[in-house]
Write a protein that holds these residues in place. Structure first.
Motif, PDB file in Angstrom:
ATOM      1  N   VAL A   1      14.577   7.793 -22.019  1.00 34.34           N
ATOM      2  CA  VAL A   1      14.005   8.921 -21.293  1.00 34.34           C
ATOM      3  C   VAL A   1      12.511   8.945 -21.576  1.00 34.34           C
ATOM      4  O   VAL A   1      12.092   8.871 -22.739  1.00 34.34           O
ATOM      5  N   TYR A   2      11.719   9.000 -20.513  1.00 34.43           N
ATOM      6  CA  TYR A   2      10.274   9.117 -20.630  1.00 34.43           C
ATOM      7  C   TYR A   2       9.883  10.500 -20.092  1.00 34.43           C
ATOM      8  O   TYR A   2      10.324  10.892 -19.014  1.00 34.43           O
TER       9      TYR A   2
ATOM     10  N   LEU B   1       2.769  10.775 -23.334  1.00 29.59           N
ATOM     11  CA  LEU B   1       4.042  10.215 -22.905  1.00 29.59           C
ATOM     12  C   LEU B   1       4.988  10.167 -24.101  1.00 29.59           C
ATOM     13  O   LEU B   1       4.739   9.463 -25.081  1.00 29.59           O
ATOM     14  N   VAL B   2       6.054  10.959 -24.020  1.00 25.83           N
ATOM     15  CA  VAL B   2       7.085  10.985 -25.061  1.00 25.83           C
ATOM     16  C   VAL B   2       8.204  10.042 -24.631  1.00 25.83           C
ATOM     17  O   VAL B   2       8.767  10.196 -23.548  1.00 25.83           O
ATOM     18  N   ARG B   3       8.510   9.068 -25.493  1.00 23.21           N
ATOM     19  CA  ARG B   3       9.533   8.074 -25.177  1.00 23.21           C
ATOM     20  C   ARG B   3      10.692   8.247 -26.144  1.00 23.21           C
ATOM     21  O   ARG B   3      10.505   8.231 -27.359  1.00 23.21           O
ATOM     22  N   CYS B   4      11.880   8.429 -25.607  1.00 22.41           N
ATOM     23  CA  CYS B   4      13.088   8.579 -26.416  1.00 22.41           C
ATOM     24  C   CYS B   4      14.073   7.481 -26.030  1.00 22.41           C
ATOM     25  O   CYS B   4      14.304   7.240 -24.837  1.00 22.41           O
TER      26      CYS B   4
ATOM     27  N   THR C   1      16.240   1.057 -37.515  1.00 25.17           N
ATOM     28  CA  THR C   1      15.631   1.608 -36.321  1.00 25.17           C
ATOM     29  C   THR C   1      15.046   0.488 -35.491  1.00 25.17           C
ATOM     30  O   THR C   1      14.722  -0.585 -35.979  1.00 25.17           O
ATOM     31  N   THR C   2      14.923   0.727 -34.206  1.00 23.80           N
ATOM     32  CA  THR C   2      14.433  -0.295 -33.288  1.00 23.80           C
ATOM     33  C   THR C   2      13.189   0.204 -32.599  1.00 23.80           C
ATOM     34  O   THR C   2      12.991   1.398 -32.410  1.00 23.80           O
ATOM     35  N   ASP C   3      12.335  -0.731 -32.194  1.00 26.75           N
ATOM     36  CA  ASP C   3      11.130  -0.358 -31.443  1.00 26.75           C
ATOM     37  C   ASP C   3      11.525   0.082 -30.054  1.00 26.75           C
ATOM     38  O   ASP C   3      12.463  -0.451 -29.449  1.00 26.75           O
ATOM     39  N   LEU C   4      10.814   1.021 -29.503  1.00 26.12           N
ATOM     40  CA  LEU C   4      11.141   1.505 -28.166  1.00 26.12           C
ATOM     41  C   LEU C   4      10.814   0.451 -27.132  1.00 26.12           C
ATOM     42  O   LEU C   4      11.557   0.212 -26.205  1.00 26.12           O
TER      43      LEU C   4
END
Length: 294
Positions: free
Chosen positions: A229-230, A278-281, A2-5
């Motif tokens: 997507v934020y 704030l949801v960050r995808c 997995t990677t950091d956003l």
């Protein structure tokens, strides 16, 4: 892996058990007068619906009696009586018989989230959250039902597009909270979920506010070139959005994983200045697939 956003983006934190376990006093303090207003509003709706049904019934009865007394207008009055009776039955049938308060739903969710977060900690899970769609030939389910929440281990763990269960290690794959919501949304949309980020994000945020009413406001900001997507959300029905697999964040991540058919890394941060979350995808771009979808 997995990677950091983002370098400056905080991933979802599970916190300590003491932070996650909510007492009744804490819930009362959090919801406060808002909970009482919600109860009063729910009771007022029930009373209003009941009174409306009674009013329609009286209108129908008056129309019927007047039709018997006034032969010249009998046809119109009997029709009015029928309309009143039908409206009364319909209003009574459509009125909700039970109202579940947001506070009670939040209690159930917070308890479940706390328990699963403890389980993830016991298995050495990190704070990263990856929502992974299964391969088409690798699962019995399809669509949103095939998406799983993967919690990577601190020692180093990864999940590809397929769900890898046969590694001999204890790996935590969970059914996401948002899977059933997205599945319902997918079945009701005439053309299903969109396959491009912009319209897909709009479908999901509209569902959050209008269909499921989980938040009062959800504003998406889409960066297709960066694979991100934020979504800024506020006034959620289930409390802080940074809890484990929160329904709001889960619906967004599962929906994106389903529509884009690729793993989604999700994180949530608090925007304290504005009282928002704030949801960050984020997803890894596939240039060949992106060009074919356009």
């Amino acid at each position: 892996m997995t990677t950091d956003l983002d370098d400056d983006a905080s991933t979802i934190r599970t916190g300590s058990p003491d932070d996650l376990a909510s007492t009744d006093d804490g819930l009362e303090a959090r919801f406060g007068r808002g909970a009482r207003r919600e109860r009063d509003a729910a009771h007022a709706r029930l009373v209003r619906n009941r009174n409306t049904a009674v009013g329609f019934a009286l209108l129908g009865a008056l129309g019927f009696v007047a039709g018997l007394a006034v032969p010249d207008g009998r046809q119109v009055l009997f029709a009015l009586a029928g309309v009143g009776g039908f409206a009364a039955i319909l209003t009574y049938a459509m009125a909700p018989g039970r109202v579940l308060e947001a506070r009670d739903g939040a209690r159930v969710y917070e308890t479940c989230a706390a328990n699963v977060a403890r389980l993830a900690d016991e298995l050495g899970g990190t704070a990263d959250r990856r929502y992974v769609p299964a391969d088409d030939d690798g699962a019995d389910d399809d669509g949103a039902d095939a998406v799983r929440l993967f919690v990577p281990r601190a020692s180093g763990d990864a999940a590809s597009g397929a769900l890898e269960h046969g590694s001999g290690r204890r790996r935590l794959f969970l059914e996401p909270t948002g899977a059933s919501f997205v599945g319902e949304l997918e079945r009701t949309l005439p053309d299903g979920l969109a396959g491009r980020p912009q319209p897909l994000a709009e479908q999901l945020t509209d569902a959050l506010t209008d269909r499921f009413e989980l938040v009062d406001r959800a504003e998406p900001l889409v960066d297709p070139e960066g694979g991100r997507v934020y979504v800024a959300v506020s006034d959620g029905a289930f409390g802080p959005v940074d809890r484990f697999d929160h329904p709001v964040a889960s619906i967004l991540a599962v929906g994106l994983a389903t529509g884009l058919e690729r793993p989604i890394d999700a994180a949530v941060t608090a925007e304290t200045d504005r009282g928002e979350w704030l949801v960050r995808c984020r997803w890894e771009r596939d240039d060949a697939r992106e060009e074919g979808a356009e």
